[in-house]
Design an enzyme around this catalytic site. Sequence first.
Site, PDB file in Angstrom:
ATOM      1  N   LYS A 288       0.736  -1.217   0.160  1.00 26.48           N
ATOM      2  CA  LYS A 288       0.029  -0.118  -0.160  1.00 26.48           C
ATOM      3  C   LYS A 288       0.771   1.084   0.095  1.00 26.48           C
ATOM      4  O   LYS A 288       1.878   1.201   0.846  1.00 26.48           O
ATOM      5  CB  LYS A 288      -0.799   0.049   1.177  1.00 26.48           C
ATOM      6  CG  LYS A 288      -2.133   0.930   1.127  1.00 26.48           C
ATOM      7  CD  LYS A 288      -3.191   0.829   2.179  1.00 26.48           C
ATOM      8  CE  LYS A 288      -4.187   1.696   2.129  1.00 26.48           C
ATOM      9  NZ  LYS A 288      -5.360   1.315   3.181  1.00 26.48           N
ATOM     10  N   GLU A 378     -19.052  -5.398  10.938  1.00 27.58           N
ATOM     11  CA  GLU A 378     -19.677  -4.350  11.566  1.00 27.58           C
ATOM     12  C   GLU A 378     -20.988  -5.469  12.178  1.00 27.58           C
ATOM     13  O   GLU A 378     -21.299  -5.066  13.591  1.00 27.58           O
ATOM     14  CB  GLU A 378     -20.762  -3.332  10.868  1.00 27.58           C
ATOM     15  CG  GLU A 378     -19.775  -2.214  10.446  1.00 27.58           C
ATOM     16  CD  GLU A 378     -18.971  -2.516   9.159  1.00 27.58           C
ATOM     17  OE1 GLU A 378     -18.867  -3.650   8.591  1.00 27.58           O
ATOM     18  OE2 GLU A 378     -17.851  -1.868   8.923  1.00 27.58           O
ATOM     19  N   ARG A 406     -25.216  -1.597   7.970  1.00 29.83           N
ATOM     20  CA  ARG A 406     -24.928  -3.086   7.867  1.00 29.83           C
ATOM     21  C   ARG A 406     -25.178  -3.885   9.152  1.00 29.83           C
ATOM     22  O   ARG A 406     -25.072  -5.187   8.870  1.00 29.83           O
ATOM     23  CB  ARG A 406     -23.426  -3.424   7.415  1.00 29.83           C
ATOM     24  CG  ARG A 406     -22.905  -4.687   6.800  1.00 29.83           C
ATOM     25  CD  ARG A 406     -21.642  -4.665   5.985  1.00 29.83           C
ATOM     26  NE  ARG A 406     -21.945  -4.152   4.614  1.00 29.83           N
ATOM     27  CZ  ARG A 406     -21.122  -4.457   3.734  1.00 29.83           C
ATOM     28  NH1 ARG A 406     -19.713  -4.528   4.247  1.00 29.83           N
ATOM     29  NH2 ARG A 406     -21.378  -3.804   2.540  1.00 29.83           N
TER      30      ARG A 406
HETATM   31  C1  LIG Z   1     -18.662  -1.529   5.381  1.00 29.25           C
HETATM   32  C2  LIG Z   1     -17.302  -0.923   5.614  1.00 29.25           C
HETATM   33  N1  LIG Z   1     -16.681  -0.650   6.671  1.00 29.25           N
HETATM   34  C3  LIG Z   1     -15.461   0.138   6.775  1.00 29.25           C
HETATM   35  C4  LIG Z   1     -15.125   0.827   5.856  1.00 29.25           C
HETATM   36  C5  LIG Z   1     -13.920   1.832   5.588  1.00 29.25           C
HETATM   37  N2  LIG Z   1     -12.879   1.381   4.973  1.00 29.25           N
HETATM   38  C6  LIG Z   1     -12.576   1.786   3.943  1.00 29.25           C
HETATM   39  S1  LIG Z   1     -11.396   1.491   3.135  1.00 29.25           S
HETATM   40  C7  LIG Z   1     -11.107   0.106   4.493  1.00 29.25           C
HETATM   41  C8  LIG Z   1      -9.912  -0.774   4.587  1.00 29.25           C
HETATM   42  C9  LIG Z   1      -9.816  -1.445   3.358  1.00 29.25           C
HETATM   43  O1  LIG Z   1      -8.769  -2.373   3.363  1.00 29.25           O
HETATM   44  P1  LIG Z   1      -8.256  -3.367   2.054  1.00 29.25           P
HETATM   45  O2  LIG Z   1      -9.530  -3.902   1.574  1.00 29.25           O
HETATM   46  O3  LIG Z   1      -7.337  -4.098   2.436  1.00 29.25           O
HETATM   47  O4  LIG Z   1      -8.036  -2.256   0.936  1.00 29.25           O
HETATM   48  P2  LIG Z   1      -6.712  -1.419   0.946  1.00 29.25           P
HETATM   49  O5  LIG Z   1      -6.730  -0.123   1.547  1.00 29.25           O
HETATM   50  O6  LIG Z   1      -5.485  -2.165   1.657  1.00 29.25           O
HETATM   51  O7  LIG Z   1      -6.272  -1.369  -0.561  1.00 29.25           O
HETATM   52  C10 LIG Z   1     -12.001   0.334   5.465  1.00 29.25           C
HETATM   53  C11 LIG Z   1     -12.100  -0.217   6.490  1.00 29.25           C
HETATM   54  C12 LIG Z   1     -15.868   0.733   4.376  1.00 29.25           C
HETATM   55  N3  LIG Z   1     -15.535   1.341   3.492  1.00 29.25           N
HETATM   56  N4  LIG Z   1     -17.221  -0.188   4.410  1.00 29.25           N
END
Ligand SMILES: Cc1ncc(C[n+]2csc(CCOP(=O)(O)OP(=O)(O)O)c2C)c(N)n1
Length: 639
Positions: A288, A378, A406
């Site tokens: 990342k 969630e 959710r």
């Molecule tokens: C249901 C939900 N919960 C929390 C989030 C907040 N959120 C956005 S990106 C993220 C992390 C995503 O991690 P990953 O899928 O590994 O993607 P990366 O940023 O590492 O590319 C979170 C928790 C969200 N978008 N949707």
Amino acid sequence: MLIEPGELLAQINSPEDLKKFPKDKLVQICDELRQFIIDNVSVYGGHFSASLGVVELTVALHYVLNTPEDQLVWDVGHQAYGHKILTERRERFHTNRLYGGLSGFPKRKESEYDTFGVGHSSTSISAALGMAVASQYKGLTKKQHVAVIGDGSMTGGMAFEAMNHAGVSDTNLIIVLNDNCMAIDPNVGALKDYLTDITTSKTYNKAKDEVWKILGKLSKFGTSAQDVISKVEGGIKSALLNQSNLFESLNLRYFGPVDGHDVNHLAEVLKDLKDIPGPKILHCVTMKGKGYGPAEKGNQTTWHAPGAFDKVTGEIYKTTPSTPQAPKYQDVFGHTLVELAEQDDRIMGVTPAMPSGSSMNIMMKAMPNRAFDVGIAEQHAVTFSAGLATQGLVPFCNIYSTFMQRAYDQVVHDVCLQNLPVVLCLDRAGFAGADGPTHHGAYDIAYFRCIPNLVVSAPMNEEELRNMMYSATLHNGPYSIRYPRGKGVMPEWKTPFEEIPVGQGRIVKEGEEIAILTIGHIGNYAAEACKKLEKEGLNPAQYDMRFVKPLDGELLHEIFGKFKKVITVEDGCLMGGFGSAVIEWMMDHGYQAQVKRLGIPDDIIEHGEQHELHKECGFDPEGIAAAVRSLTEVSKTLS
Ligand SMILES: Cc1ncc(C[n+]2csc(CCOP(=O)(O)OP(=O)(O)O)c2C)c(N)n1
Ligand SMILES: CC(=O)[C@@H](O)[C@H](O)COP(=O)(O)O
Ligand SMILES: [Mg+2]
């Protein structure tokens, strides 16, 4: 300000243009795309490191697939800046997340290349599988359907629901798992450890390399990838894998781990995978923030969405105001929770993968055995909290209002029906701002106030938030507290705790003719409006109702006994919201008054700064003042 693209990127307005380049140009195209993202986000802000981490994957996907006919779904979509730039939006990309500009997430109405609207995590596999089954049903057997999902989003339950289904569907589905060990904060859970095992497993990687070498050799002699895979796959699995592969146990053909930054290798692998029927998962290992030093080596959580920064020095621009600033509500929550937990050992903290976003990280640092990041889960977070509560504990479960959607059934079924003392703290309630409609906390007043046993409260400032949190620990039942993204109004906020009796509202300002009833932080907009109106000789009263449920009946009797004109203001949907609750109360108690409700209309409100959206919907200070004037005008003309 338009950012100039590099020489090759300037020639690419669509994947068709990309495909015109020979493979040996892909590395340069990736470098230019990465630089374009850095140049733009350093000036305009937005999500940053996730898009950098998938630059090679994005280029390889659009190089190999026939998008948009082949369908590509991005999970969450915060990593899709490269996708947008390569699909006819490079010249508009400087408007990303700005009012009236491009959305920060893929959105169907924005582009045919955005096959599915995203923003909430863990939806991509379900959506792509739906598309794949539809193609199969329509006999479109050549069409490809690809879901790109991060390791963090893979911790969301929906992802497993979808893989469980995908495993028994013989559809052309490719799941690309983008594994960078990060969510917003470091990723958590057993799945993360499992992925790390696979990625570092010597045995598995050696065997896997053998497979790809064989593939490479045989494909030169016309042997299709499919034949090779079926011949060697069994051997690899039985001979070298001493542990079953989680994904293969779900009947998904697992490939990888592969280097997610080797664009040419990725293109080759994706090309092979297209010819292999059935559901497949390609495990890509990426970093990342790849390609930008501070985001690679610095605090990776910060670089998820750093805001504007100096791209040369990596210094993130921070405003250094001359006067003491009010804190963010989330920080008041985080510090107050630790204060309460220090004096009450029943208190626990739970967050679904938003430790830094909710400031639960403050308690996680201070009391690591009492505060839990449960992953992007969630539903689990709420019911896990309910489980804690059955054992005499008082969990503060902090979930952004929009993500709480959710876990609605868990709130009803697991918390409120059982009347358990879970404190649900809804951060980002009301307009979220630049994240737009997928993230606005627009509906929680409406969706919570109809649930029996649940207290629904909203503080107007930091002191009120602290006292509501304290009161919640004394309540012994389900208690929700909503507050917005951003700052409060009290630079000096560490006030002593004082219990607020459940359902007790308060008068903010005496007045005549018109009463303004507010709930939560937006009450400060009404106070500002009242100051404006005073100069015009208008003197409405203001009441901060504090609770949507239960409403303060005693105070409402006083209000409707004194005023025939009432304005309600909420940073939430009008349909079934706070204003609706007040009108229901008024009718149920036999009062007659003219009630004007201000809030979020029954419409999808796009992205922009919070104040721009409050203005658009007429409940910024000027909008509230205008509502008072118009009600006063009405009474003047009638008198
Ligand atoms: C249901 C939900 N919960 C929390 C989030 C907040 N959120 C956005 S990106 C993220 C992390 C995503 O991690 P990953 O899928 O590994 O993607 P990366 O940023 O590492 O590319 C979170 C928790 C969200 N978008 N949707
Ligand atoms: C993509 C996503 O869902 C999160 O990154 C979200 O944008 C965080 O919102 P805040 O910036 O309000 O914490
Ligand atoms: Mg990740």
